[in-house]
Design a protein around this motif. Structure first.
Motif, PDB file in Angstrom:
ATOM      1  N   ILE B  77       0.838  -1.191   0.000  1.00  0.00           N
ATOM      2  CA  ILE B  77       0.000   0.000   0.000  1.00  0.00           C
ATOM      3  C   ILE B  77       0.876   1.246   0.000  1.00  0.00           C
ATOM      4  CG2 ILE B  77      -1.799   1.252   1.266  1.00  0.00           C
ATOM      5  CD1 ILE B  77      -2.202  -1.636   2.680  1.00  0.00           C
ATOM      6  N   LEU B  78       0.558   2.135  -0.942  1.00  0.00           N
ATOM      7  CA  LEU B  78       1.190   3.444  -0.959  1.00  0.00           C
ATOM      8  C   LEU B  78       0.118   4.446  -0.596  1.00  0.00           C
ATOM      9  CD1 LEU B  78       2.856   1.565  -2.979  1.00  0.00           C
ATOM     10  CD2 LEU B  78       3.725   3.718  -3.917  1.00  0.00           C
ATOM     11  N   GLU B  79       0.172   4.939   0.622  1.00  0.00           N
ATOM     12  CA  GLU B  79      -0.889   5.817   1.132  1.00  0.00           C
ATOM     13  C   GLU B  79      -0.913   7.149   0.380  1.00  0.00           C
ATOM     14  OE1 GLU B  79      -3.157   5.452   3.566  1.00  0.00           O
ATOM     15  OE2 GLU B  79      -2.526   3.745   4.763  1.00  0.00           O
ATOM     16  N   SER B  80       0.263   7.700   0.112  1.00  0.00           N
ATOM     17  CA  SER B  80       0.348   8.988  -0.579  1.00  0.00           C
ATOM     18  C   SER B  80       1.566   8.945  -1.506  1.00  0.00           C
ATOM     19  CB  SER B  80       0.466  10.133   0.439  1.00  0.00           C
ATOM     20  OG  SER B  80       0.503  11.376  -0.216  1.00  0.00           O
ATOM     21  N   PRO B  81       1.386   8.332  -2.671  1.00  0.00           N
ATOM     22  CA  PRO B  81       2.531   8.128  -3.567  1.00  0.00           C
ATOM     23  C   PRO B  81       3.206   9.443  -3.963  1.00  0.00           C
ATOM     24  CG  PRO B  81       0.621   6.893  -4.300  1.00  0.00           C
ATOM     25  CD  PRO B  81       0.149   7.794  -3.216  1.00  0.00           C
ATOM     26  N   SER B  82       4.509   9.359  -4.136  1.00  0.00           N
ATOM     27  CA  SER B  82       5.275  10.501  -4.598  1.00  0.00           C
ATOM     28  C   SER B  82       6.102  10.064  -5.799  1.00  0.00           C
ATOM     29  CB  SER B  82       6.188  11.029  -3.496  1.00  0.00           C
ATOM     30  OG  SER B  82       7.115  10.035  -3.125  1.00  0.00           O
ATOM     31  N   PRO B  83       6.562  11.018  -6.623  1.00  0.00           N
ATOM     32  CA  PRO B  83       7.318  10.659  -7.828  1.00  0.00           C
ATOM     33  C   PRO B  83       8.544   9.780  -7.553  1.00  0.00           C
ATOM     34  CG  PRO B  83       6.602  12.930  -7.971  1.00  0.00           C
ATOM     35  CD  PRO B  83       6.237  12.469  -6.594  1.00  0.00           C
ATOM     36  N   THR B 107       5.454  -5.096 -11.236  1.00  0.00           N
ATOM     37  CA  THR B 107       4.485  -4.014 -11.456  1.00  0.00           C
ATOM     38  C   THR B 107       5.261  -2.740 -11.728  1.00  0.00           C
ATOM     39  OG1 THR B 107       2.792  -4.988 -10.004  1.00  0.00           O
ATOM     40  CG2 THR B 107       2.686  -2.607 -10.381  1.00  0.00           C
ATOM     41  N   ARG B 108       5.015  -2.180 -12.893  1.00  0.00           N
ATOM     42  CA  ARG B 108       5.671  -0.903 -13.237  1.00  0.00           C
ATOM     43  C   ARG B 108       4.772   0.229 -12.794  1.00  0.00           C
ATOM     44  NH1 ARG B 108      10.255  -0.810 -15.951  1.00  0.00           N
ATOM     45  NH2 ARG B 108      10.870  -2.669 -17.108  1.00  0.00           N
ATOM     46  N   LEU B 109       5.291   1.053 -11.899  1.00  0.00           N
ATOM     47  CA  LEU B 109       4.520   2.162 -11.349  1.00  0.00           C
ATOM     48  C   LEU B 109       5.154   3.486 -11.762  1.00  0.00           C
ATOM     49  CD1 LEU B 109       2.375   3.406  -9.443  1.00  0.00           C
ATOM     50  CD2 LEU B 109       4.031   3.143  -7.581  1.00  0.00           C
ATOM     51  N   LEU B 110       4.321   4.367 -12.272  1.00  0.00           N
ATOM     52  CA  LEU B 110       4.752   5.727 -12.601  1.00  0.00           C
ATOM     53  C   LEU B 110       3.880   6.685 -11.798  1.00  0.00           C
ATOM     54  CD1 LEU B 110       6.269   7.879 -14.236  1.00  0.00           C
ATOM     55  CD2 LEU B 110       4.577   7.580 -16.062  1.00  0.00           C
ATOM     56  N   VAL B 111       4.532   7.499 -10.976  1.00  0.00           N
ATOM     57  CA  VAL B 111       3.814   8.487 -10.185  1.00  0.00           C
ATOM     58  C   VAL B 111       4.128   9.875 -10.745  1.00  0.00           C
ATOM     59  CG1 VAL B 111       3.391   9.435  -7.895  1.00  0.00           C
ATOM     60  CG2 VAL B 111       4.024   7.025  -8.137  1.00  0.00           C
TER      61      VAL B 111
END
Lengths: 117, 112
Positions: B77-83, B107-111
């Motif tokens: 869990i990412l509560e408040s994702p940042s770049p 999983t590729r994640l882009l914020v």
């Protein structure tokens, strides 16, 4: 901090040659593992060597472990183009610290192997 | 087929929007773990779990949460994702702690 550090960072060889990659670590370990990763995909386990073992073989792979020098090497014999991948060593952090339960697994930065046909 | 699955495989999101990456294994493994992979930094362990309701921090836990309510699932869990959490994330499991790890596909994640 990284427990395992691979050397070299990149290695380019011709098909049929042998490839040797090295891994150094800092603390006592229960075991050391080698993994392979094809570009952007999940890691695949290659071999696990325990701290009381000195050498282990699996097909064309040979792994050695020197606990006195805190180092391991992975040898791929008679390399093939299909062996092109990144290779990582991983060690468990044997020493308990800061209340952790000794379940950490620490990967090195990897060696990129390129085998040219 | 014995496997570790992750969802989603790709995710683009914006700063601050809570997200969950699921991880599930069908091998009855006790140990599960999350890693992030960044260029030049290799794989770094975020959190691990030795069994149900037993979790602990890895090397880079800041900004992440996990839970282990069931043996087969270990969501990140990412509560408040940042770049700076833009990365490639892997879930892995093993029968016992720090034995052979079976990895999910990533999983590729882009914020943004």
């Amino acid at each position: 901090s990284q427990q395992g550090e691979e050397d070299p960072q990149a290695l380019s060889i011709q098909e049929g040659e042998n490839a040797t990659m090295n891994c150094s670590y800092k603390t006592s370990i229960n075991n050391l593992q080698w993994y392979r990763q094809n570009s952007g995909r999940g890691l695949v386990h290659l071999i696990l060597i325990r701290s009381n073992e000195r050498e282990k073989h699996s097909g064309r792979l040979r792994v050695t472990l020197d606990t006195s020098k805190k180092s391991s090497s992975l040898l791929i014999t008679a390399s093939r183009a299909a062996d092109t991948a990144s290779y990582f060593c991983a060690t468990d952090a044997f020493a308990l610290s800061e209340g952790n339960q000794g379940g950490k697994l620490i990967f090195g930065q990897g060696t990129e192997l390129s085998v040219k046909p | 087929e014995a496997q570790v699955t992750q969802n989603p495989r790709y995710l683009i999101t914006v700063t601050g929007k809570k997200l969950t990456v699921t991880c599930s294994q069908n091998m009855n493994h006790e140990y599960m773990s999350w890693y992030r992979q960044d260029p030049g930094l290799g794989l770094r362990q975020i959190y691990y779990s030795m069994n149900v309701e037993v979790t602990d921090k890895g090397d880079v836990p800041e900004g992440y949460k996990v839970s282990r309510k069931e043996k087969r699932n270990f969501p990140l869990i990412l509560e408040s994702p940042s770049p700076n959490q833009t990365s490639l994330y892997f879930c892995a499991s093993s029968k016992r702690k720090v034995e052979t790890q079976y990895f999910g596909p990533g999983t590729r994640l882009l914020v943004l």
